[in-house]
Design a protein around this motif. Sequence first.
Motif, mmCIF file in Angstrom:
data_model
loop_
_atom_site.group_PDB
_atom_site.id
_atom_site.type_symbol
_atom_site.label_atom_id
_atom_site.label_comp_id
_atom_site.label_asym_id
_atom_site.label_seq_id
_atom_site.Cartn_x
_atom_site.Cartn_y
_atom_site.Cartn_z
ATOM 1 N N ASP A 78 0.835 -1.205 0.000
ATOM 2 C CA ASP A 78 0.000 0.000 0.000
ATOM 3 C C ASP A 78 0.871 1.257 0.000
ATOM 4 O OD1 ASP A 78 -1.921 1.908 0.287
ATOM 5 O OD2 ASP A 78 -2.643 1.242 2.252
ATOM 6 N N PRO A 79 0.774 2.084 -1.067
ATOM 7 C CA PRO A 79 1.555 3.341 -1.086
ATOM 8 C C PRO A 79 1.176 4.283 0.055
ATOM 9 C CG PRO A 79 0.686 2.820 -3.273
ATOM 10 C CD PRO A 79 0.014 1.884 -2.311
ATOM 11 N N HIS A 84 5.520 2.731 3.885
ATOM 12 C CA HIS A 84 5.886 3.193 2.544
ATOM 13 C C HIS A 84 7.089 4.136 2.573
ATOM 14 C CE1 HIS A 84 5.678 4.584 -1.551
ATOM 15 N NE2 HIS A 84 5.595 5.845 -1.118
ATOM 16 N N ALA A 88 10.479 3.400 0.574
ATOM 17 C CA ALA A 88 10.911 4.285 -0.502
ATOM 18 C C ALA A 88 12.318 4.804 -0.244
ATOM 19 C CB ALA A 88 9.919 5.447 -0.642
ATOM 20 N N GLY A 100 8.166 -0.770 -6.892
ATOM 21 C CA GLY A 100 6.724 -0.522 -6.948
ATOM 22 C C GLY A 100 6.002 -1.642 -6.227
ATOM 23 N N TYR A 101 4.682 -1.513 -6.133
ATOM 24 C CA TYR A 101 3.888 -2.490 -5.385
ATOM 25 C C TYR A 101 3.137 -3.416 -6.339
ATOM 26 C CZ TYR A 101 4.882 0.344 -1.281
ATOM 27 O OH TYR A 101 5.528 1.011 -0.263
ATOM 28 N N SER A 395 7.538 -5.889 -2.599
ATOM 29 C CA SER A 395 6.508 -5.256 -3.430
ATOM 30 C C SER A 395 5.103 -5.629 -2.965
ATOM 31 C CB SER A 395 6.678 -5.675 -4.897
ATOM 32 O OG SER A 395 7.933 -5.284 -5.389
#
Length: 527
Positions: A78-79, A84, A88, A100-101, A395
């Motif tokens: 989940d961004p 996150h 990142a 990326g997820y 991811s």
Amino acid sequence: MSETGMDRIFVGGGGEDYGTPQHLLLKYGNRHGLIAGATGTGKTVTLQILAESFSKAGVPVFLSDVKGDLSGLAKSGDPAGKMHAAFASRAETIGFTDFGYNAFPVTFWDLYGEQGHPIRTTVSEMGPLLLSQLLQLTEAQEGVLNIAFRVSDEQGLPLLDLKDLQSLLVWVGENADSLSLRYGNVSTASVGAIQRALLVLENQGGDKLFGEPALELSDIMRTDTDGRGRISILASDKLMASPKLYATFLLWLLSELFEDLPEVGNPDKPKLVFFFDEAHLLFDDAPKALVDKVEQVARLIRSKGVGVYFVTQNPDDVPEDILGQLGNRVQHALRAFTARDQKALKLAAETYRMNPRFDIETAIKEVGTGEAVTSFLEAKGVPGMAERTLIRPPSSQLGPITMGERAGIVNTSPIAGKYETVLDRESAFELLKARAETAAQEAEAAEVREAEGMKGREELEREFSKARRYDGKSYERKTTSSRSTSTRKSSEKSFGEDLTKMVMKELTGTTGKRIVRGILGGLFKAR
């Protein structure tokens, strides 16, 4: 840095405080590996990112989920999640440019059929060696179990589930004397001990492991429509309550892969990657014969294109002969508080190719959560130099999905409904039961025939007892002619009476009885 290239998997590394980027070459993915480290140091995340990367490269994966965390592979990260920012930042530090997820294709399995598709094998496929390990039998008891399996093969009695084996052991106990003459001592005490061990296994739910439909290996070696390898996740949180059952089942699965898969030499990428979590359970108190079998499988199964990765806390949990075959290594932090820990730390450091830039033993003690000392096979299968590595972020979701989400994935699985209904076909239990019923019917018929024979003999004896005898009455004398006739008749009657008495006397004697038995035997046989 890309997550997966055409020929490699990016694991981590980079940045000022770390060494060169670390990659696992796909063509050496079947050379086995080790993920080790104390609780809470990041082993589960490492397992998760390797499973993701193998799947993305089109390699099916089988792994055991001991804590329930790995179900998150089925759901995208989940961004907006709390991790996150940290992920990142880590991706930027190590140069992971395409982070990326993503969710990954997952098949859930469960020995108990509660959190995934039921997964079974048959007693015959498990075999006496692994079953003896599971039941913790003595050498003598294992010998009796081997005899039972031999009898099963010779007499065509398939062993599919526990009741098949239990009924066969009853038959072995009943025929112990004749079997001992042929195979060696069959002790009823040993039979009883095996039966008690089977009862304990049954009470622990182990009976659910045995039966049909049995697992088809092709169902754990699938890819999805996008060409990604499916990740088979075995729910092991409940299974861990029976550690011998857990370890024996996974070893059986490895053995089946070894027996059934064809030789592929040195493939460009593995046909399957197998992660064995809590690997120490496999070797704790294991007899030498079992350890030798594991070593043989580990040594030879890579030629079938299968990579085996042992996940454990200490490298010394794995026997030295097997440890020497593990070319791809990720060593998370070890805590050296005791003399045993310090010895294990020293041994772990000695298994790496030295790096002049840092002391490996010190680095293993100091790496933080999500960091590790790594070494992967390089060109020509040479172990790479040890590097201090920051593992890339996952991811997929970190942590478990909900039970509702799991149920939805199970219901829409490509194999939904295939294993859910138990098949109970004719096997040793039914065949031995039919034999017993036939024997009982034949015994009953024999009793009836014997009873009828007794009744016939009694009737014949009564007939003999009614034979005509002289009644003792006198007759008046009449004419000479009539007197002569009467005298002649009287003489005949006297002779007949004497003959009858003589016959009856002889019949009641030993010789007579033999004659009667012969006559009666012939009569009832004719019936």
